[in-house]
Design a protein around this motif. Structure first.
Motif, short mmCIF file in Angstrom:
data_model
loop_
_atom_site.label_atom_id
_atom_site.label_comp_id
_atom_site.label_asym_id
_atom_site.label_seq_id
_atom_site.Cartn_x
_atom_site.Cartn_y
_atom_site.Cartn_z
N GLU A 33 12.15 2.63 2.82
CA GLU A 33 11.87 3.97 3.36
C GLU A 33 10.72 3.91 4.57
N PRO A 37 13.64 7.45 8.09
CA PRO A 37 13.14 8.58 7.96
C PRO A 37 13.77 9.74 7.05
N GLN A 38 15.05 9.69 7.00
CA GLN A 38 15.86 10.40 6.20
C GLN A 38 15.74 10.26 4.60
N LYS A 40 13.48 10.35 1.73
CA LYS A 40 11.97 10.77 1.39
C LYS A 40 11.76 11.08 -0.10
N ARG A 49 7.03 6.97 -7.11
CA ARG A 49 8.12 7.42 -6.18
C ARG A 49 9.09 8.21 -7.52
N ASP A 55 18.85 11.29 -2.50
CA ASP A 55 18.14 10.06 -2.19
C ASP A 55 18.84 8.72 -2.49
#
Length: 138
Positions: A33, A37-38, A40, A49, A55
């Protein structure tokens, strides 16, 4: 997922569920993570989380590129960044030359760099945990 009810494919998953499903340690997922940065996942109270299906698909791709194809973290970052740029470009643009295949020696080096990155992530986590618990310094 052993001993648990199966969730719908569109359901959000916790980090422990994703780690078990992908067979990737939780600390590695948290480390990724910070590097991609993609990625999330939704975070709720207490920092818990929740990963969406997209994801999880991205995590699978990152894992494949790192562990199977021998890319470095920087190589995967560049690949993901380039793919995002390609998606934003007009369709008639000239294709980029493909990245050359890695020689076996480079695959070994990539694996070592990846292992080192994981160890650095673990060391940072341990330092953070030691700081929170107020362990006296030796």
């Amino acid at each position: 997922m052993s001993g648990r009810l199966r969730k719908a494919p569109t359901a959000f998953r916790t980090i422990s569920e994703v780690a078990e499903d992908l067979q990737i340690p939780q600390h590695v997922l948290r480390f990724w993570e910070t590097k991609f940065p993609q990625l999330k996942p939704l975070k709720r109270g207490g920092g818990r989380r929740y990963y969406r299906p997209e994801d999880i698909a991205l995590l699978r791709r990152i894992g494949d590129l790192l562990y199977t194809q021998g890319y470095t973290i920087k190589g995967v970052q560049r690949l993901l960044r380039d793919n995002a740029a390609e998606a934003a470009e007009p369709v008639d643009s000239a294709p980029e030359p493909e990245e050359p295949e890695l020689a076996p020696r480079e695959v070994g080096r990539a694996a070592l760099r990846h292992a080192l990155a994981e160890l650095e992530g673990l060391a940072a986590e341990l330092r953070a945990l030691a700081g929170r618990r107020g362990h006296p310094k030796e």
